[in-house]
Write a protein that holds these residues in place. Structure first.
Motif, PDB file in Angstrom:
ATOM      1  N   PRO A  28       0.865  -1.402  -0.012  1.00 24.53           N
ATOM      2  CA  PRO A  28       0.200  -0.037   0.083  1.00 24.53           C
ATOM      3  C   PRO A  28       0.877   1.421  -0.004  1.00 24.53           C
ATOM      4  N   LYS A  29       1.848   1.318   0.712  1.00 23.00           N
ATOM      5  CA  LYS A  29       2.806   2.508   0.806  1.00 23.00           C
ATOM      6  C   LYS A  29       3.593   2.650  -0.663  1.00 23.00           C
ATOM      7  N   ALA A  30       3.959   1.454  -1.387  1.00 24.59           N
ATOM      8  CA  ALA A  30       4.355   1.870  -2.530  1.00 24.59           C
ATOM      9  C   ALA A  30       3.453   2.068  -3.496  1.00 24.59           C
ATOM     10  N   MET A  31       2.085   1.700  -3.400  1.00 19.14           N
ATOM     11  CA  MET A  31       1.228   2.106  -4.397  1.00 19.14           C
ATOM     12  C   MET A  31       0.846   3.722  -4.172  1.00 19.14           C
ATOM     13  N   GLN A  32       0.949   4.072  -3.083  1.00 18.47           N
ATOM     14  CA  GLN A  32       0.616   5.741  -2.779  1.00 18.47           C
ATOM     15  C   GLN A  32       1.806   6.118  -3.349  1.00 18.47           C
ATOM     16  N   ALA A  33       2.889   5.836  -3.250  1.00 14.55           N
ATOM     17  CA  ALA A  33       4.249   6.482  -3.455  1.00 14.55           C
ATOM     18  C   ALA A  33       3.975   6.732  -5.403  1.00 14.55           C
ATOM     19  N   LEU A  34       3.684   5.652  -5.768  1.00 11.93           N
ATOM     20  CA  LEU A  34       3.589   5.771  -7.470  1.00 11.93           C
ATOM     21  C   LEU A  34       2.346   6.096  -7.749  1.00 11.93           C
ATOM     22  N   ALA A  35       1.277   6.613  -7.130  1.00  7.98           N
ATOM     23  CA  ALA A  35       0.149   7.062  -7.364  1.00  7.98           C
ATOM     24  C   ALA A  35      -0.735   5.804  -8.263  1.00  7.98           C
ATOM     25  N   MET A  36      -0.724   4.905  -7.729  1.00  3.05           N
ATOM     26  CA  MET A  36      -1.167   3.576  -8.214  1.00  3.05           C
ATOM     27  C   MET A  36      -2.586   3.274  -7.750  1.00  3.05           C
ATOM     28  N   ASP A  37      -3.676   3.187  -8.680  1.00  2.00           N
ATOM     29  CA  ASP A  37      -5.014   2.853  -8.255  1.00  2.00           C
ATOM     30  C   ASP A  37      -4.847   1.233  -8.019  1.00  2.00           C
ATOM     31  N   GLY A  38      -6.193   0.943  -7.730  1.00  2.00           N
ATOM     32  CA  GLY A  38      -6.321  -0.598  -7.517  1.00  2.00           C
ATOM     33  C   GLY A  38      -6.445  -1.246  -6.189  1.00  2.00           C
TER      34      GLY A  38
END
Length: 202
Positions: free
Chosen positions: A93-103
């Motif tokens: 989740p933290k990496a997704m937030q950094a990459l502005a990744m949805d899903g």
């Protein structure tokens, strides 16, 4: 921190993708398996004790996942090609937030392998597909450790993006032979040592 986990070559059919890799590298790919939740299947190739290459395609016998498949496979066409890289990290989740990744983060398993993976709403990662897919293995089992050594090693992976600076910042500390470079045309290029010599795929 993220660490390069594996590379993915997409293909219209698994047979076509396997033939492409085996002809290019002079090897025989190892069995893989099916991903029931995504309606895909794969074959694998060792790139060393902690890294591997997969060929992935839609499984014609698999179910419709009811959502876009990962790696943009629903819209894939043309010859097999390197189109995704996958990094492992402890906090998806933290990496997704950094990459502005949805899903969402999906829990997946096959046999004694269990993992979590970030699956985007569109099936394509941010930065025009140049951001890595994100994986977190659960337990000690990892595909690379059980694959036969095929005398293939990754020398370098270049990730080209018009927004390379932003992508580098989002990735943070990254372990593995990966360079993120500025280019008007997004794309991946990988250089391998193989039984047939130095091979570049991109």
């Amino acid at each position: 921190m993220m660490e390069l986990d594996h590379l993915a070559i997409a293909a219209r059919t698994l047979a076509e993708g396997v033939e492409f890799v085996e002809d290019a590298f002079g090897v025989t790919m190892a069995p893989g398996g099916v991903h029931d939740a995504m309606g895909t299947h794969n074959r694998l190739l060792s790139l060393g004790p902690n890294l591997y290459l997969e060929v992935i395609a839609i499984d014609p016998d698999g179910r419709d996942p009811g959502r876009p498949r990962w790696f943009g496979l629903d819209h894939f066409d043309g010859p097999p090609r390197l189109n995704n890289w996958i990094t492992r990290c402890d906090d998806i989740p933290k990496a997704m937030q950094a990459l502005a990744m949805d899903g969402e983060v999906m829990d997946l398993s096959r046999g004694d392998l269990a993992w979590q993976m970030a699956v985007t709403e569109s099936g394509v990662t941010p930065f025009d597909g140049m951001a890595p897919a994100l994986i977190r293995w659960q337990g000690a089992a990892h595909p690379a450790a059980r694959l036969p050594d095929a005398a293939c090693r990754l020398r370098a992976l270049t990730v080209a993006s018009p927004r390379a600076s932003a992508l580098r910042a989002a990735l943070g500390d990254l372990e593995g032979p990966v360079a993120v470079m500025t280019s008007d045309a997004p794309g991946l290029t990988a250089v391998f040592d193989t039984p047939k010599g130095r091979v570049t795929l991109g």
